[in-house]
Scaffold this active site. Structure first.
Site, PDB file in Angstrom:
ATOM      1  N   LYS A 265       0.842  -1.201   0.000  1.00 26.99           N
ATOM      2  CA  LYS A 265       0.000   0.000   0.000  1.00 26.99           C
ATOM      3  C   LYS A 265       0.876   1.249   0.000  1.00 26.99           C
ATOM      4  O   LYS A 265       1.649   1.480   0.922  1.00 26.99           O
ATOM      5  CB  LYS A 265      -0.918  -0.010   1.238  1.00 26.99           C
ATOM      6  CG  LYS A 265      -1.758   1.267   1.414  1.00 26.99           C
ATOM      7  CD  LYS A 265      -2.706   1.170   2.617  1.00 26.99           C
ATOM      8  CE  LYS A 265      -3.412   2.494   2.894  1.00 26.99           C
ATOM      9  NZ  LYS A 265      -4.277   2.451   4.089  1.00 26.99           N
ATOM     10  N   ASP A 270      -2.715  10.011   3.997  1.00 27.96           N
ATOM     11  CA  ASP A 270      -4.122   9.636   4.157  1.00 27.96           C
ATOM     12  C   ASP A 270      -4.844  10.632   5.066  1.00 27.96           C
ATOM     13  O   ASP A 270      -4.751  10.551   6.286  1.00 27.96           O
ATOM     14  CB  ASP A 270      -4.214   8.213   4.738  1.00 27.96           C
ATOM     15  CG  ASP A 270      -5.652   7.735   4.845  1.00 27.96           C
ATOM     16  OD1 ASP A 270      -6.549   8.404   4.290  1.00 27.96           O
ATOM     17  OD2 ASP A 270      -5.874   6.670   5.461  1.00 27.96           O
ATOM     18  N   LYS A 277     -10.298  12.525   8.515  1.00 24.44           N
ATOM     19  CA  LYS A 277      -9.816  12.054   9.817  1.00 24.44           C
ATOM     20  C   LYS A 277      -9.753  13.219  10.808  1.00 24.44           C
ATOM     21  O   LYS A 277      -9.562  14.357  10.392  1.00 24.44           O
ATOM     22  CB  LYS A 277      -8.397  11.482   9.666  1.00 24.44           C
ATOM     23  CG  LYS A 277      -8.300  10.106   9.049  1.00 24.44           C
ATOM     24  CD  LYS A 277      -6.849   9.641   9.022  1.00 24.44           C
ATOM     25  CE  LYS A 277      -6.702   8.302   8.313  1.00 24.44           C
ATOM     26  NZ  LYS A 277      -7.383   7.194   8.989  1.00 24.44           N
ATOM     27  N   ASP A 288       1.434   6.036   5.787  1.00 24.02           N
ATOM     28  CA  ASP A 288       0.464   5.110   5.198  1.00 24.02           C
ATOM     29  C   ASP A 288       0.994   4.457   3.911  1.00 24.02           C
ATOM     30  O   ASP A 288       0.281   3.689   3.270  1.00 24.02           O
ATOM     31  CB  ASP A 288      -0.864   5.836   4.940  1.00 24.02           C
ATOM     32  CG  ASP A 288      -2.073   4.932   5.073  1.00 24.02           C
ATOM     33  OD1 ASP A 288      -1.935   3.830   5.630  1.00 24.02           O
ATOM     34  OD2 ASP A 288      -3.162   5.324   4.595  1.00 24.02           O
ATOM     35  N   ASP A 347     -12.403   6.958   3.935  1.00 19.71           N
ATOM     36  CA  ASP A 347     -11.185   6.665   4.702  1.00 19.71           C
ATOM     37  C   ASP A 347     -10.804   5.187   4.607  1.00 19.71           C
ATOM     38  O   ASP A 347      -9.711   4.796   5.004  1.00 19.71           O
ATOM     39  CB  ASP A 347     -11.385   7.095   6.162  1.00 19.71           C
ATOM     40  CG  ASP A 347     -10.077   7.234   6.916  1.00 19.71           C
ATOM     41  OD1 ASP A 347      -9.009   7.193   6.264  1.00 19.71           O
ATOM     42  OD2 ASP A 347     -10.119   7.404   8.146  1.00 19.71           O
ATOM     43  N   GLU A 349      -9.698   3.547   2.198  1.00 21.73           N
ATOM     44  CA  GLU A 349      -9.190   3.706   0.834  1.00 21.73           C
ATOM     45  C   GLU A 349      -8.110   2.686   0.477  1.00 21.73           C
ATOM     46  O   GLU A 349      -7.918   2.378  -0.684  1.00 21.73           O
ATOM     47  CB  GLU A 349      -8.638   5.123   0.648  1.00 21.73           C
ATOM     48  CG  GLU A 349      -7.182   5.353   1.107  1.00 21.73           C
ATOM     49  CD  GLU A 349      -6.955   5.098   2.591  1.00 21.73           C
ATOM     50  OE1 GLU A 349      -7.920   5.179   3.365  1.00 21.73           O
ATOM     51  OE2 GLU A 349      -5.817   4.790   2.972  1.00 21.73           O
ATOM     52  N   ARG A 351      -7.927  -0.507   0.865  1.00 21.49           N
ATOM     53  CA  ARG A 351      -8.472  -1.704   0.200  1.00 21.49           C
ATOM     54  C   ARG A 351      -8.829  -1.423  -1.257  1.00 21.49           C
ATOM     55  O   ARG A 351      -8.806  -2.310  -2.093  1.00 21.49           O
ATOM     56  CB  ARG A 351      -9.671  -2.222   1.002  1.00 21.49           C
ATOM     57  CG  ARG A 351     -10.814  -1.253   1.120  1.00 21.49           C
ATOM     58  CD  ARG A 351     -11.764  -1.600   2.257  1.00 21.49           C
ATOM     59  NE  ARG A 351     -11.224  -1.221   3.566  1.00 21.49           N
ATOM     60  CZ  ARG A 351     -11.805  -1.485   4.735  1.00 21.49           C
ATOM     61  NH1 ARG A 351     -12.950  -2.141   4.776  1.00 21.49           N
ATOM     62  NH2 ARG A 351     -11.250  -1.112   5.862  1.00 21.49           N
TER      63      ARG A 351
HETATM   64  N1  BES Z   1      -4.462   4.097   6.951  1.00 19.77           N
HETATM   65  C1  BES Z   1      -5.616   3.837   7.731  1.00 19.77           C
HETATM   66  C2  BES Z   1      -5.385   2.772   8.808  1.00 19.77           C
HETATM   67  C3  BES Z   1      -4.440   3.138   9.918  1.00 19.77           C
HETATM   68  C4  BES Z   1      -4.925   3.663  11.084  1.00 19.77           C
HETATM   69  C5  BES Z   1      -3.080   2.909   9.795  1.00 19.77           C
HETATM   70  C6  BES Z   1      -4.063   3.985  12.111  1.00 19.77           C
HETATM   71  C7  BES Z   1      -2.218   3.226  10.807  1.00 19.77           C
HETATM   72  C8  BES Z   1      -2.695   3.759  11.976  1.00 19.77           C
HETATM   73  C9  BES Z   1      -6.749   3.353   6.848  1.00 19.77           C
HETATM   74  O1  BES Z   1      -6.758   3.889   5.570  1.00 19.77           O
HETATM   75  C10 BES Z   1      -8.023   3.735   7.498  1.00 19.77           C
HETATM   76  O2  BES Z   1      -8.247   4.908   7.632  1.00 19.77           O
HETATM   77  N2  BES Z   1      -8.815   2.760   7.896  1.00 19.77           N
HETATM   78  C11 BES Z   1     -10.050   3.016   8.551  1.00 19.77           C
HETATM   79  C12 BES Z   1     -11.082   2.070   7.982  1.00 19.77           C
HETATM   80  C13 BES Z   1     -12.459   2.327   8.452  1.00 19.77           C
HETATM   81  C14 BES Z   1     -12.968   3.623   7.888  1.00 19.77           C
HETATM   82  C15 BES Z   1     -13.338   1.189   8.037  1.00 19.77           C
HETATM   83  C16 BES Z   1      -9.858   2.766  10.034  1.00 19.77           C
HETATM   84  O3  BES Z   1      -9.149   1.826  10.402  1.00 19.77           O
HETATM   85  O4  BES Z   1     -10.381   3.555  10.815  1.00 19.77           O
HETATM   86 ZN    ZN Z   2      -5.004   4.551   4.820  1.00 21.67          ZN
HETATM   87 MN    MN Z   3      -7.805   5.718   5.485  1.00 21.81          MN
END
Ligand code: BES
Ligand code: ZN
Ligand code: MN
Length: 497
Positions: A265, A270, A277, A288, A347, A349, A351
């Protein structure tokens, strides 16, 4: 940093400092007896005074005041002899290096001659020591006017047998390549989002390709659209930075050997997109792209180690920004696999871009596809920073990766992807929605990815492990460089090298 190898006994080697390894309650074994004698019993007294028994993680530094050829002795506790692992060596070497730096010593030796260490082969022992020292001495100061002054120049590996010298040298070289490639990934992670853009990542890939003579293609927005990579294109819509899809091919294995494909990734920043966020820790989202950085590091290391394997690295790279053209909640995107995806949270994203990376991987008719991604906060909640989440549709593959995790100290923990998780992603308007219910977020994310793969696949969620907020053993604050050592070990096992 240099790691010369000498077969001189520790009592005869002149150096500013020497690190010696000691097992729990085995003070008489190994080099401590002769050193203690030179120091007129001072070593034992110091150990007693500081309750040093050789427990794992213990460190004792003493100045020899001219009584020994080494100016300082740093004793490192390894715990019980029968529970010795390479990770304990790596961590002990890290403590040793930190203690030397603290004492202002830049040139020191590590005694590897002790018989008790021999249950680990000389090459692996040397590799672990070099990795521990190298990773510990990393500092990210390229953006500071004042650079880190305390640096390690050379670490002499004192090996017991003359016949082992070549093995120790090879192990040390391998350790340097692996730790060096992990630190290359660390730099990419630590550099901010205004430096590490998708194009910057692509340039790094091209540099690696040029240096090591491998194929590299970089797709821009036009090609991404033509290939119908709707996930990557959809995430990139909100950003002015053009997306890149990076392809590195190291095809040095047998023609008949199906390639291993690693997908990382490469989300260079992000913000969450329209589903923005909170701002508190948002700056950390420069990390990220840690999976993408790992993939570049893996390809670099494979080339430097001249691995006779067929290996492909793929990095979908983009920012996730809330621009005027950004994908909105409710929008539907079509991935390269043809699967339609309803975006309920912009968010989620990672996947979306990985979906296209995984579909593209199918073109190689791979042996297996492994993706590495900072994918979910849920995985971080589940496992903390002590293990990455591992998901797979193939038991043997899963176990091989777990094994490599144990050996490299880049530990993973198996997580489920059940039919129920897939069912949780049923959308009212498209094939899939991009988020599931509140619970089980790491597994629903994995289930989403699974919809885009054919064949053997594993997914490594490094959201909790890729970036560290505190220093511990050989991990520094910031990018960990996780995945490089893990995957090279796995690739070597998988290709039976
Ligand atoms: N990049 C984030 C995941 C992440 C969170 C990595 C904290 C490192 C530290 C990812 O893109 C994300 O935002 N995931 C969301 C998914 C949710 C919206 C289903 C998450 O984990 O909150
Ligand atoms: Zn992310
Ligand atoms: Mn995200």
């Amino acid at each position: 940093m240099k790691f010369p190898v000498k077969t001189i006994a520790v009592d005869n080697f002149k150096t500013d400092g020497v690190a010696i390894c000691i097992f729990e309650n085995e003070l008489a074994k190994g080099p401590s007896a002769s050193i203690n004698k030179s120091l007129k019993g001072h070593l034992k007294r110091a150990m007693k005074a500081q309750s040093f028994t050789g427990k794992e993680g213990q460190v004792l530094s003493i100045n020899t005041l001219g009584l020994h050829k080494a100016g300082a002795i740093v004793a490192l506790g390894l715990g019980k002899e029968k529970y010795l692992t390479t990770e304990k060596i790596r961590r002990a070497a890290a403590s040793g290096a930190s203690a030397m730096l603290k004492a202002g010593i830049s040139n020191f030796a590590v005694d590897l001659a002790s018989k008790s260490l021999n249950k680990i082969t000389p090459a692996i022992l040397a590799q672990a020591v070099v990795e521990g020292v190298y990773l510990t001495s990393y500092s990210f100061d390229s953006l500071k006017s004042e650079k880190e002054k305390k640096k390690i120049d050379s670490v002499t590996l004192l090996s017991g047998k003359k016949g082992d010298e070549a093995k120790v040298k090879n192990g040390a070289k391998k350790g340097m390549i692996l730790a060096g490639s992990a630190c290359f990934a660390r730099d990419l992670i630590n550099l901010p989002g205004n430096v590490v853009t998708p194009s910057y990542m692509a340039e790094q890939a091209k540099k690696i390709a040029l240096k090591h003579r491998m194929r590299c293609s970089v797709l821009g927005p036009g090609a991404i659209k033509r290939l119908k990579m709707g996930g990557l294109a959809g995430v990139a819509r909100g950003s002015k930075e053009p997306a890149r899809f990076i392809i590195l091919e190291w095809m040095k294995g047998d023609k008949s050997q199906k390639p291993i494909v690693v997908v990382g990734k490469g989300l260079t920043f992000d913000t969450g997109g329209i589903s923005l966020k909170p701002s508190g820790d948002m700056h950390e989202m420069k990390s990220d792209m840690s999976g993408g950085a790992a993939v570049l590091g893996i390809l670099q290391a494979a080339a430097m180690l001249k691995l006779k394997v067929n290996l492909v690295g793929l990095v979908p790279a983009t920012e996730n920004m809330p621009g005027g053209q950004a994908t909105k909640p409710g929008d539907v995107l079509t991935a390269m696999s043809g699967v339609t995806m309803e975006i309920l949270n912009t968010d989620a994203e990672g996947r979306l871009i990985l979906a296209d990376g995984l579909a593209y991987a199918g073109r190689y008719k791979p042996d297996c596809v492994i993706d590495i991604a900072t994918l979910t906060g849920a995985c971080m909640v589940a496992l903390g920073s002590h293990a990455s989440g591992l998901f797979s549709n193939n038991e043997k593959l899963l176990n091989q990766i777990l094994q490599s995790g144990e050996e490299t100290g880049e530990r993973l923990w198996p997580m489920p992807v059940w039919q129920e998780h897939e069912d949780d992603l049923k959308s009212d308007v498209a094939d899939l929605k991009n988020i599931g219910p509140r619970g089980g977020g790491a597994s629903t994310a994995a289930a989403f990815l699974k919809k885009h793969v054919k064949g053997k696949w594993a997914h490594i969620d490094i959201a909790g492990t890729a970036y560290s907020n505190k220093m511990s053993h050989y991990i520094k604050k910031g990018g960990v460089g996780l995945g490089v050592r893990l995957m090279i070990d796995f690739i070597e096992k998988r290709a039976k090298l």
